[in-house]
Scaffold this motif. Structure first.
Motif, PDB file in Angstrom:
ATOM      1  N   ILE B  39       0.857  -1.189   0.000  1.00 18.88           N
ATOM      2  CA  ILE B  39       0.000   0.000   0.000  1.00 18.88           C
ATOM      3  C   ILE B  39       0.891   1.236   0.000  1.00 18.88           C
ATOM      4  O   ILE B  39       1.934   1.262   0.649  1.00 18.88           O
ATOM      5  N   THR B  40       0.486   2.234  -0.757  1.00 20.75           N
ATOM      6  CA  THR B  40       1.232   3.480  -0.756  1.00 20.75           C
ATOM      7  C   THR B  40       0.259   4.638  -0.541  1.00 20.75           C
ATOM      8  O   THR B  40      -0.780   4.689  -1.189  1.00 20.75           O
ATOM      9  N   VAL B  41       0.612   5.515   0.359  1.00 21.03           N
ATOM     10  CA  VAL B  41      -0.180   6.732   0.518  1.00 21.03           C
ATOM     11  C   VAL B  41       0.779   7.898   0.383  1.00 21.03           C
ATOM     12  O   VAL B  41       1.782   7.980   1.100  1.00 21.03           O
ATOM     13  N   ARG B  42       0.473   8.774  -0.556  1.00 21.74           N
ATOM     14  CA  ARG B  42       1.345   9.925  -0.765  1.00 21.74           C
ATOM     15  C   ARG B  42       1.036  11.020   0.246  1.00 21.74           C
ATOM     16  O   ARG B  42      -0.048  11.034   0.827  1.00 21.74           O
ATOM     17  N   ALA B  43       1.975  11.898   0.427  1.00 21.21           N
ATOM     18  CA  ALA B  43       1.808  12.973   1.412  1.00 21.21           C
ATOM     19  C   ALA B  43       0.531  13.743   1.108  1.00 21.21           C
ATOM     20  O   ALA B  43       0.282  14.152  -0.032  1.00 21.21           O
ATOM     21  N   GLY B  44      -0.280  13.922   2.095  1.00 21.06           N
ATOM     22  CA  GLY B  44      -1.496  14.702   1.932  1.00 21.06           C
ATOM     23  C   GLY B  44      -2.627  13.970   1.265  1.00 21.06           C
ATOM     24  O   GLY B  44      -3.671  14.558   0.993  1.00 21.06           O
ATOM     25  N   GLU B  45      -2.464  12.679   1.032  1.00 18.19           N
ATOM     26  CA  GLU B  45      -3.544  11.909   0.433  1.00 18.19           C
ATOM     27  C   GLU B  45      -4.486  11.389   1.504  1.00 18.19           C
ATOM     28  O   GLU B  45      -4.080  11.191   2.655  1.00 18.19           O
ATOM     29  N   LEU B  46      -5.731  11.144   1.116  1.00 15.27           N
ATOM     30  CA  LEU B  46      -6.661  10.469   2.017  1.00 15.27           C
ATOM     31  C   LEU B  46      -7.068   9.176   1.313  1.00 15.27           C
ATOM     32  O   LEU B  46      -7.701   9.204   0.267  1.00 15.27           O
ATOM     33  N   VAL B  47      -6.633   8.066   1.869  1.00 21.58           N
ATOM     34  CA  VAL B  47      -6.866   6.774   1.234  1.00 21.58           C
ATOM     35  C   VAL B  47      -7.710   5.904   2.153  1.00 21.58           C
ATOM     36  O   VAL B  47      -7.500   5.878   3.356  1.00 21.58           O
ATOM     37  N   CYS B  48      -8.681   5.236   1.541  1.00 20.76           N
ATOM     38  CA  CYS B  48      -9.529   4.355   2.337  1.00 20.76           C
ATOM     39  C   CYS B  48      -9.237   2.891   2.026  1.00 20.76           C
ATOM     40  O   CYS B  48      -8.829   2.538   0.917  1.00 20.76           O
ATOM     41  N   ILE B  49      -9.451   2.060   3.016  1.00 23.91           N
ATOM     42  CA  ILE B  49      -9.361   0.616   2.847  1.00 23.91           C
ATOM     43  C   ILE B  49     -10.736   0.044   3.140  1.00 23.91           C
ATOM     44  O   ILE B  49     -11.314   0.325   4.186  1.00 23.91           O
ATOM     45  N   VAL B  50     -11.269  -0.722   2.181  1.00 21.83           N
ATOM     46  CA  VAL B  50     -12.518  -1.415   2.462  1.00 21.83           C
ATOM     47  C   VAL B  50     -12.271  -2.906   2.316  1.00 21.83           C
ATOM     48  O   VAL B  50     -11.326  -3.331   1.641  1.00 21.83           O
ATOM     49  N   GLY B  51     -13.088  -3.678   2.957  1.00 20.31           N
ATOM     50  CA  GLY B  51     -12.924  -5.125   2.879  1.00 20.31           C
ATOM     51  C   GLY B  51     -13.828  -5.796   3.874  1.00 20.31           C
ATOM     52  O   GLY B  51     -14.276  -5.175   4.837  1.00 20.31           O
ATOM     53  N   ALA B  52     -14.072  -7.077   3.638  1.00 22.97           N
ATOM     54  CA  ALA B  52     -14.988  -7.811   4.504  1.00 22.97           C
ATOM     55  C   ALA B  52     -14.446  -7.881   5.918  1.00 22.97           C
ATOM     56  O   ALA B  52     -13.248  -7.717   6.146  1.00 22.97           O
ATOM     57  N   SER B  53     -15.327  -8.149   6.840  1.00 19.82           N
ATOM     58  CA  SER B  53     -14.929  -8.274   8.237  1.00 19.82           C
ATOM     59  C   SER B  53     -13.932  -9.417   8.394  1.00 19.82           C
ATOM     60  O   SER B  53     -14.109 -10.485   7.821  1.00 19.82           O
ATOM     61  N   GLY B  54     -12.866  -9.132   9.109  1.00 21.95           N
ATOM     62  CA  GLY B  54     -11.870 -10.172   9.374  1.00 21.95           C
ATOM     63  C   GLY B  54     -10.809 -10.304   8.294  1.00 21.95           C
ATOM     64  O   GLY B  54     -10.017 -11.248   8.309  1.00 21.95           O
ATOM     65  N   CYS B  55     -10.760  -9.350   7.356  1.00 22.16           N
ATOM     66  CA  CYS B  55      -9.787  -9.485   6.270  1.00 22.16           C
ATOM     67  C   CYS B  55      -8.456  -8.843   6.623  1.00 22.16           C
ATOM     68  O   CYS B  55      -7.539  -8.819   5.811  1.00 22.16           O
ATOM     69  N   GLY B  56      -8.306  -8.356   7.836  1.00 27.58           N
ATOM     70  CA  GLY B  56      -6.996  -7.872   8.267  1.00 27.58           C
ATOM     71  C   GLY B  56      -6.807  -6.369   8.205  1.00 27.58           C
ATOM     72  O   GLY B  56      -5.679  -5.884   8.238  1.00 27.58           O
ATOM     73  N   LYS B  57      -7.893  -5.623   8.151  1.00 31.90           N
ATOM     74  CA  LYS B  57      -7.771  -4.170   8.053  1.00 31.90           C
ATOM     75  C   LYS B  57      -7.181  -3.574   9.325  1.00 31.90           C
ATOM     76  O   LYS B  57      -6.262  -2.754   9.271  1.00 31.90           O
ATOM     77  N   SER B  58      -7.724  -3.998  10.470  1.00 32.22           N
ATOM     78  CA  SER B  58      -7.207  -3.466  11.734  1.00 32.22           C
ATOM     79  C   SER B  58      -5.754  -3.884  11.932  1.00 32.22           C
ATOM     80  O   SER B  58      -4.934  -3.105  12.422  1.00 32.22           O
ATOM     81  N   THR B  59      -5.461  -5.114  11.555  1.00 31.04           N
ATOM     82  CA  THR B  59      -4.100  -5.612  11.679  1.00 31.04           C
ATOM     83  C   THR B  59      -3.136  -4.727  10.896  1.00 31.04           C
ATOM     84  O   THR B  59      -2.081  -4.315  11.391  1.00 31.04           O
ATOM     85  N   LEU B  60      -3.528  -4.442   9.658  1.00 27.00           N
ATOM     86  CA  LEU B  60      -2.706  -3.590   8.799  1.00 27.00           C
ATOM     87  C   LEU B  60      -2.459  -2.229   9.446  1.00 27.00           C
ATOM     88  O   LEU B  60      -1.321  -1.741   9.520  1.00 27.00           O
ATOM     89  N   LEU B  61      -3.508  -1.642   9.965  1.00 28.57           N
ATOM     90  CA  LEU B  61      -3.387  -0.328  10.595  1.00 28.57           C
ATOM     91  C   LEU B  61      -2.488  -0.386  11.831  1.00 28.57           C
ATOM     92  O   LEU B  61      -1.686   0.510  12.085  1.00 28.57           O
ATOM     93  N   ASN B  62      -2.630  -1.475  12.594  1.00 25.23           N
ATOM     94  CA  ASN B  62      -1.806  -1.618  13.797  1.00 25.23           C
ATOM     95  C   ASN B  62      -0.324  -1.749  13.464  1.00 25.23           C
ATOM     96  O   ASN B  62       0.526  -1.277  14.219  1.00 25.23           O
ATOM     97  N   VAL B  63      -0.025  -2.403  12.360  1.00 26.27           N
ATOM     98  CA  VAL B  63       1.380  -2.529  11.968  1.00 26.27           C
ATOM     99  C   VAL B  63       1.912  -1.145  11.570  1.00 26.27           C
ATOM    100  O   VAL B  63       3.004  -0.751  11.971  1.00 26.27           O
ATOM    101  N   VAL B  64       1.120  -0.403  10.808  1.00 23.66           N
ATOM    102  CA  VAL B  64       1.564   0.946  10.425  1.00 23.66           C
ATOM    103  C   VAL B  64       1.714   1.819  11.673  1.00 23.66           C
ATOM    104  O   VAL B  64       2.641   2.612  11.789  1.00 23.66           O
ATOM    105  N   GLY B  65       0.819   1.636  12.621  1.00 28.06           N
ATOM    106  CA  GLY B  65       0.898   2.405  13.860  1.00 28.06           C
ATOM    107  C   GLY B  65       2.052   1.992  14.744  1.00 28.06           C
ATOM    108  O   GLY B  65       2.349   2.644  15.735  1.00 28.06           O
ATOM    109  N   GLY B  66       2.689   0.873  14.425  1.00 26.65           N
ATOM    110  CA  GLY B  66       3.814   0.410  15.225  1.00 26.65           C
ATOM    111  C   GLY B  66       3.381  -0.330  16.470  1.00 26.65           C
ATOM    112  O   GLY B  66       4.170  -0.537  17.386  1.00 26.65           O
ATOM    113  N   LEU B  67       2.122  -0.740  16.521  1.00 25.96           N
ATOM    114  CA  LEU B  67       1.615  -1.434  17.704  1.00 25.96           C
ATOM    115  C   LEU B  67       1.785  -2.938  17.584  1.00 25.96           C
ATOM    116  O   LEU B  67       1.706  -3.649  18.572  1.00 25.96           O
TER     117      LEU B  67
END
Ligand SMILES: Nc1ncnc2c1ncn2[C@@H]1O[C@H](COP(=O)(O)OP(=O)(O)OP(=O)(O)O)[C@@H](O)[C@H]1O
Ligand SMILES: [Mg+2]
Lengths: 312, 266
Positions: B39-67
């Motif tokens: 995934i790439t997000v450029r500076a100042g971009e607003l990017v959304c992620i959609v996907g079925a429940s349980g497809c790893g969206k929160s996981t992805l965000l947590n990795v980016v957050g460093g958690l």
């Protein structure tokens, strides 16, 4: 007669059934028998759905004040009645002083002028010893509950120490530290600190991971997370731990006082025993109980005051 | 800003070959939550992620957050590999994660208390945010006294307060009613345009994704992979009117179809 065009009305010709939802004409008067229907539902023999038990038997439901207070009073009177019965009945070979005799025993102690001194002597030991114990427990417990490394390091020795009965250490402490205040305070610390540490560690471990994560993403470092998330979240739990283990501190103090003391509640009990003053022994036991209840209630109050957010 | 200028923006947030496996042992395979996501997000971009429940969206965000640590691959901010959380990446969690002993106001102020900002400025910023989020009347309440939607607004305000470079939002408007959601969406667009923040947002609401974002990643599930990357050709300074255009509907239906296909496959 108002036509039968009402909403959700149980009609006589369709027993048990519900008439389908029909729009009521604009401006139509509310049908009179809707009211009847409501009244009949409120009646004693109306059909019901679900079960509703008496508040006494509902899980986690609030009890009305009369019931609550009433049960508390009965709960207090029942043991008193048993006591009265045992002290008057001749069938038991136990020598039990009556409440009145016990009261006299307390008055005797009071007039001897030893009672306040004893309460203060024992209370002071508990206060100092337990304060040290809790200070260690909070520091070490928060550390163990927050860092797996601290947990791994301290867990085994603390578990080991916890299984050595503190009472078994009484002779050793008296041997090492003499017979004045120091060994008694040391025993209170040893007798309670290991339980306190492990339980505080558990409290700290129960701080939700997400709260710690949230604090991190808001710029808090590890020390700040400890101070601003783990500590505040643990405060009510820590007070509860202190409250629950306080009884253990009293137990060990009594043993220490029985062996070597010239003042204190337990020391006074041994004195009473020597002079066969059972009434005084009973009075002293009751004083222990009263002190216990008062500290328990105070700590509960403190917990609720310091953490309104954790109140149910 | 037009569509063409986006190309000039540097890459702010990158996720490369991210694999995340939970609880795998020598014998057990564990759960493969995310399997090779880029995934790439450029500076100042607003990017959304959609996907079925349980497809790893929160996981992805947590990795980016460093958690959470990546099993393989990595996330990077400004070309620097993420190894832990930091105030440069504000997060709104799916479960709100409000501090229960702090009032609404104190929750919102938490992040600012970790900065060197003078106390008066902090107070002003907090009050302004409370106002925007419609929380002023509730400022002295504890989280347990709030409804789900209010808690969610507090969580958003708290994450916005320190004005981080990167915002990671996990279904931030999930618990809101339609009207409040609209207000919040427009507020988010406003904050985004004003601060120039880079935003990566997870949502279930396809229309919301199309309305807000410059691009949409559609994830497939079990394991989570990027199924499609859909550009949204509306300008940054968009208005709610675009929701009535055919182009909007076309994009929305396309993503909906991708997600529906996903469900049928399972
Ligand atoms: N801590 C964990 N331990 C084990 N498995 C986990 C853990 N967290 C998530 N998972 C698994 O990883 C997968 C992805 O979970 P994740 O929470 O990222 O989904 P999601 O896309 O955010 O779903 P939702 O839309 O319902 O929030 C799920 O199959 C879940 O069971
Ligand atoms: Mg999720």
């Amino acid at each position: 007669m108002i036509p039968r065009r009402t909403v959700f009305v149980r009609s006589d010709d369709r027993p048990g059934g519900v008439t389908p939802l029909e729009p009521v004409a604009e401006g139509a008067a509310h049908p009179a028998h809707t009211l009847d229907w409501r009244n009949s539902l409120a009646g004693r023999n109306a059909p019901t759905r679900g079960t509703r038990r008496h508040p006494l038997f509902r899980i986690r439901d609030e009890l009305s004040a009369p019931w609550r207070v009433g049960l508390m009073i009965v709960g207090m009177l029942a043991p008193l009645a048993l006591w009265l019965f045992m002290s008057t009945s001749s069938s038991t070979s136990l020598l039990v002083p009556s409440p009145a005799q016990t009261w006299e025993g307390a008055r005797t102690l009071w007039h001897e002028g030893v009672l306040t001194g004893d309460v203060w002597a024992s209370g002071r030991r508990i206060l100092i010893g337990y304060a040290i114990s809790m200070a260690i427990a909070v520091a070490l417990g928060l550390l163990m509950g927050s860092f797996r490394s601290a947990e791994s390091f301290f867990e085994a020795p603390i578990a080991f120490m916890r299984y050595i009965p503190a009472t078994a250490l009484v002779p050793l402490m008296l041997f090492w530290l003499g017979i004045d205040e120091t060994p008694k305070i040391a025993l209170i610390v040893i007798g309670s600190v290991f339980f306190n540490v492990l339980m505080v560690a558990d409290v700290a471990r129960n701080v939700p991971r997400e709260l710690i994560n949230a604090a991190y993403t808001l710029g808090a470092g590890r020390l700040r997370v400890l101070r601003r998330v783990i500590l505040p979240h643990s405060v009510p739990g820590i007070i509860d731990v202190a409250r629950i283990n306080l009884a253990a501190a009293w137990a060990i103090l009594v043993v220490a006082e029985l062996l070597a003391a010239d003042q204190g509640l337990a020391f006074r009990i041994t004195r009473a025993q020597r002079f066969r003053q059972i009434d005084e022994m009973f009075a002293l036991l009751i004083i222990f109980g009263i002190i216990g209840i008062v500290t328990d209630l105070s700590l509960r109050w403190l917990r609720n005051q310091s953490a309104p957010w954790a109140r149910p | 800003m037009g569509e063409n200028t986006i190309i000039l923006r540097p890459e702010k947030l990158e996720v490369r070959g991210l694999v995340k496996r939970y609880g795998g042992g020598r014998r057990r395979p564990g759960t493969l939550a995310v399997d090779g996501v880029d995934i790439t997000v450029r500076a100042g971009e607003l990017v959304c992620i959609v996907g079925a429940s349980g497809c790893g969206k929160s996981t992805l965000l947590n990795v980016v957050g460093g958690l959470e640590d990546a099993t393989e691959g990595a996330a990077a901010i400004d070309g620097e590999r993420v190894v832990g959380p930091g105030p440069d990446r504000g997060m709104v969690f799916q479960g709100y994660s409000l501090f229960p002993w702090r009032t609404v106001r104190e929750n919102v102020a938490f992040g600012l208390e970790e900065t060197r900002m003078p106390k008066a400025d902090r107070g002003a910023r907090v009050e302004a945010l409370l106002e925007v989020m419609g929380l002023t009347a509730w400022a002295d309440r504890l989280p347990k006294e709030l409804s789900g939607g209010m808690r969610q607004r507090v969580a958003i305000a708290r994450a916005l307060a320190p004005e981080p470079d990167v915002l990671l939002l996990d279904e931030p408007f999930g618990a809101l009613d339609t009207q409040t959601k609209r207000v919040m969406q427009d507020h988010l667009l406003d904050v985004w345009r004003r601060t120039g923040a880079t935003i990566l947002m997870v949502t279930h609401d396809v229309e919301e994704a199309v309305y807000l974002s410059s691009r949409i990643y559609v994830l497939t599930s079990h394991p989570g992979r990027v199924g499609a990357e859909v550009p949204v050709p509306f300008p940054d300074d968009r208005t709610p009117e675009i929701k009535r255009t055919d182009r909007f509907h076309a994009i929305r239906d396309e993503i909906q179809a991708l997600l529906t296909g996903e469900v049928v496959m399972e």
